[in-house]
Design a protein around this motif. Structure first.
Motif, PDB file in Angstrom:
ATOM      1  N   ARG A  67      -5.997  60.197 -28.465  1.00 53.26           N
ATOM      2  CA  ARG A  67      -6.261  59.380 -27.278  1.00 53.26           C
ATOM      3  C   ARG A  67      -5.644  58.004 -27.466  1.00 53.26           C
ATOM      4  N   ALA A  68      -4.816  57.585 -26.492  1.00 50.21           N
ATOM      5  CA  ALA A  68      -4.166  56.283 -26.592  1.00 50.21           C
ATOM      6  C   ALA A  68      -4.056  55.655 -25.214  1.00 50.21           C
ATOM      7  N   GLU A  69      -3.837  54.351 -25.207  1.00 50.77           N
ATOM      8  CA  GLU A  69      -3.605  53.630 -23.961  1.00 50.77           C
ATOM      9  C   GLU A  69      -2.119  53.525 -23.649  1.00 50.77           C
ATOM     10  N   THR A  70      -1.293  53.299 -24.689  1.00 47.14           N
ATOM     11  CA  THR A  70       0.128  53.013 -24.446  1.00 47.14           C
ATOM     12  C   THR A  70       1.081  53.953 -25.177  1.00 47.14           C
ATOM     13  N   GLY A  71       0.646  55.166 -25.471  1.00 50.28           N
ATOM     14  CA  GLY A  71       1.567  56.167 -25.998  1.00 50.28           C
ATOM     15  C   GLY A  71       1.166  56.780 -27.324  1.00 50.28           C
ATOM     16  N   ILE A  72       1.677  57.983 -27.540  1.00 47.54           N
ATOM     17  CA  ILE A  72       1.474  58.727 -28.782  1.00 47.54           C
ATOM     18  C   ILE A  72       2.854  59.061 -29.333  1.00 47.54           C
ATOM     19  N   ALA A  73       3.208  58.426 -30.440  1.00 47.89           N
ATOM     20  CA  ALA A  73       4.522  58.597 -31.076  1.00 47.89           C
ATOM     21  C   ALA A  73       5.646  58.303 -30.090  1.00 47.89           C
ATOM     22  N   ALA A  86      -5.313  68.333 -27.877  1.00 50.24           N
ATOM     23  CA  ALA A  86      -5.547  67.557 -26.659  1.00 50.24           C
ATOM     24  C   ALA A  86      -4.913  66.195 -26.904  1.00 50.24           C
ATOM     25  N   ALA A  87      -4.041  65.757 -26.010  1.00 50.14           N
ATOM     26  CA  ALA A  87      -3.369  64.467 -26.167  1.00 50.14           C
ATOM     27  C   ALA A  87      -3.331  63.771 -24.818  1.00 50.14           C
ATOM     28  N   THR A  88      -3.895  62.568 -24.762  1.00 48.59           N
ATOM     29  CA  THR A  88      -3.921  61.816 -23.506  1.00 48.59           C
ATOM     30  C   THR A  88      -3.510  60.368 -23.756  1.00 48.59           C
ATOM     31  N   THR A  89      -2.739  59.824 -22.819  1.00 45.66           N
ATOM     32  CA  THR A  89      -2.370  58.417 -22.843  1.00 45.66           C
ATOM     33  C   THR A  89      -2.249  57.925 -21.412  1.00 45.66           C
ATOM     34  N   VAL A  90      -2.562  56.655 -21.195  1.00 42.80           N
ATOM     35  CA  VAL A  90      -2.486  56.083 -19.858  1.00 42.80           C
ATOM     36  C   VAL A  90      -1.035  55.785 -19.506  1.00 42.80           C
ATOM     37  N   VAL A 106      -4.899  72.258 -25.062  1.00 40.19           N
ATOM     38  CA  VAL A 106      -6.104  72.158 -24.246  1.00 40.19           C
ATOM     39  C   VAL A 106      -5.905  71.128 -23.138  1.00 40.19           C
ATOM     40  N   ASP A 107      -5.277  69.993 -23.476  1.00 40.82           N
ATOM     41  CA  ASP A 107      -5.026  68.935 -22.502  1.00 40.82           C
ATOM     42  C   ASP A 107      -3.808  68.148 -22.945  1.00 40.82           C
ATOM     43  N   LEU A 108      -2.916  67.859 -22.007  1.00 40.07           N
ATOM     44  CA  LEU A 108      -1.739  67.055 -22.275  1.00 40.07           C
ATOM     45  C   LEU A 108      -1.539  66.160 -21.060  1.00 40.07           C
ATOM     46  N   SER A 109      -1.966  64.895 -21.179  1.00 41.93           N
ATOM     47  CA  SER A 109      -1.982  64.024 -20.022  1.00 41.93           C
ATOM     48  C   SER A 109      -1.308  62.691 -20.314  1.00 41.93           C
ATOM     49  N   ALA A 110      -0.218  62.430 -19.607  1.00 41.10           N
ATOM     50  CA  ALA A 110       0.496  61.156 -19.648  1.00 41.10           C
ATOM     51  C   ALA A 110       1.022  60.922 -18.237  1.00 41.10           C
ATOM     52  N   PRO A 111       0.177  60.392 -17.355  1.00 42.24           N
ATOM     53  CA  PRO A 111       0.507  60.338 -15.927  1.00 42.24           C
ATOM     54  C   PRO A 111       1.823  59.659 -15.579  1.00 42.24           C
TER      55      PRO A 111
END
Length: 124
Positions: A67-73, A86-90, A106-111
């Motif tokens: 879970r991140a606000e500004t990115g994962i890697a 599950a990986a989510t970032t805003v 399960v979840d992959l969210s980076a709008p």
């Protein structure tokens, strides 16, 4: 506040890492064996999960929840071994490479960003 992880190991015990800023994960840094891993950089706006160096898997666990606000890697690929992701970032990107076995997303969210999950056999 930056948090650098170099060695967090357990034998079948869950691992949860939270920080109010960026989290950098070195090669082999988080090993929960067949337990669950949560890495959460969403306490304050602006936290990201980044790769702290090349090498073998950065995170090993049964389920891996990022879970991140500004990115994962954003600038590299985070190497993982596990059964569920599950990986989510805003904002920012998600760049994850699964290096062995079968992975259920399960979840992959980076709008507003690029989502990239790749798989290789071996340690690439």
């Amino acid at each position: 506040t930056e948090l650098w992880l170099r060695a967090v190991d357990t034998v079948n015990g869950d691992i949860t890492v939270t920080n109010d800023g960026d989290i950098y994960i070195a090669s082999g840094a988080i090993d929960a064996d067949s337990a669950n891993v949560v890495v959460d950089a969403t306490i304050n706006a602006g936290g990201e999960i980044e790769v702290g160096g090349p090498g073998t898997a950065h995170i090993i666990g049964h389920t891996i929840d990022l879970r991140a606000e500004t990115g994962i890697a954003n600038n590299d690929k985070l190497l993982i071994e596990g059964n569920e992701l599950a990986a989510t970032t805003v904002t920012g990107d998600i760049n994850v490479r699964y290096i062995s076995g079968n992975l259920r997303i399960v979840d992959l969210s980076a709008p507003t960003a690029t989502r990239a999950v790749s798989a290789v056999s071996g340690s690439g």
